[in-house]
Scaffold this active site. Structure first.
Site, short mmCIF file in Angstrom:
data_model
loop_
_atom_site.label_atom_id
_atom_site.label_comp_id
_atom_site.label_asym_id
_atom_site.label_seq_id
_atom_site.Cartn_x
_atom_site.Cartn_y
_atom_site.Cartn_z
N SER A 145 0.97 -1.14 0.21
CA SER A 145 0.02 -0.02 0.14
C SER A 145 0.78 1.21 0.12
O SER A 145 2.09 1.17 0.42
CB SER A 145 -0.98 -0.11 1.18
OG SER A 145 -1.45 1.29 1.43
N TYR A 158 -2.35 -1.19 10.27
CA TYR A 158 -2.07 -1.35 8.96
C TYR A 158 -0.68 -0.76 8.42
O TYR A 158 -0.04 -1.32 7.37
CB TYR A 158 -3.21 -0.84 8.33
CG TYR A 158 -3.15 -1.10 6.61
CD1 TYR A 158 -3.71 -2.03 6.21
CD2 TYR A 158 -2.89 -0.03 5.84
CE1 TYR A 158 -3.88 -2.40 4.80
CE2 TYR A 158 -3.01 -0.10 4.46
CZ TYR A 158 -3.60 -1.26 4.02
OH TYR A 158 -3.52 -1.46 2.56
#
Length: 262
Positions: A145, A158
């Site tokens: 990401s 995350y």
């Protein structure tokens, strides 16, 4: 799809029941690959079955927890028995974890996110390596990401996990290239998936707005003014796994609509 770069190749894809994983299974099967679809116990595999078989390719389904080493053994055994090879591994499985400030992150949630996003990626790469080494070829792509490139408020676990995926992938790339195995990373910006719907719902609740307003607010902050589509990520994954990217390993490729440019 006229390009068929993976005819009779075998691709193991985690998180393949929905989102980026499903789009990746679709892309690879369109290009001629047989698919080993991996996702959690009890999920609905109907969509990936319909797509892969509709593209005229073979599909094997494995219900597995990617953070389990024994489950990964089952994945590899299935691929070896049914196809005798593994040409591609795409680690798409991932979770966002609970949203909240740094002090609100519980150890339980932090460890869960790390188990799926990092340990799952690590175990997957280790599991397929012996088969790929025996072939002296293979390509691995890990989905990270843009959060792995910078800090982000309210998604500590995350973001930390995606930084770890990037580092893990670079280490594996250096160690495995001697066996003809390439390892690369795709780092998306927000993509139009169930994970983003969860983020929208959380933002809506926190700001006391409706979900559609939250969606417009979050997508308008992106350079292109929209979320990416799963198929756009799948196209980049397919490129990295193909011979078109034969001189690429250890790369972290942002597919982010320009997010990291500013």
């Amino acid at each position: 799809m006229k390009v068929r770069r993976f005819t009779d190749k075998v691709a193991v894809i985690t998180g393949s029941a929905q989102g980026i994983g499903l789009a990746t299974a679709e892309r690879f099967s369109q290009e001629g690959a047989d698919i080993v679809a991996v996702d959690l116990h009890g999920v609905d595999f109907d969509a990936v079955s319909r797509i892969v078989e509709g593209n005229g390719r073979n599909l094997s389904i494995v219900e597995a927890d990617v953070s389990s080493q024994s489950d990964w053994r089952q994945v590899v055994e299935k691929a070896d028995v049914e196809y005798g090879r593994i040409d591609v591994l795409v680690n798409c499985a991932g979770i966002a974890g609970a949203l909240g400030g740094f002090e609100d992150v519980t150890l339980k949630d932090f460890e869960k996110v790390m188990a799926v996003n990092v340990t799952g990626t690590f175990l997957g790469m280790q599991a397929v390596t012996p088969t790929m080494k025996a072939q002296n070829s293979g390509s691995i792509v890990n989905i990270s990401s843009i959060s792995g490139e910078r800090g982000n408020p309210r998604i500590t676990a995350y973001t930390t996990s995606k930084h770890a995926v990037n580092g893990l992938s670079k280490c594996a790339a250096l160690d495995l290239i001697q066996y003809g195995i390439r390892v690369n990373v795709v780092s998306p910006a927000p993509i139009d998936t169930a994970m983003m719907k969860q983020a929208e719902d959380a933002a809506a609740a926190r700001l006391n707005i409706d979900a559609e307003t939250a969606r417009k607010m979050m997508s308008s902050n992106l350079v292109m003014g929209r979320y990416g589509q799963p198929a756009e990520i799948a196209a980049t994954v397919a490129y990295l796994c193909s011979e078109d990217a034969s001189f690429m390993t250890g790369a972290v490729v942002a597919v982010d609509g320009g997010a990291l440019a500013r």
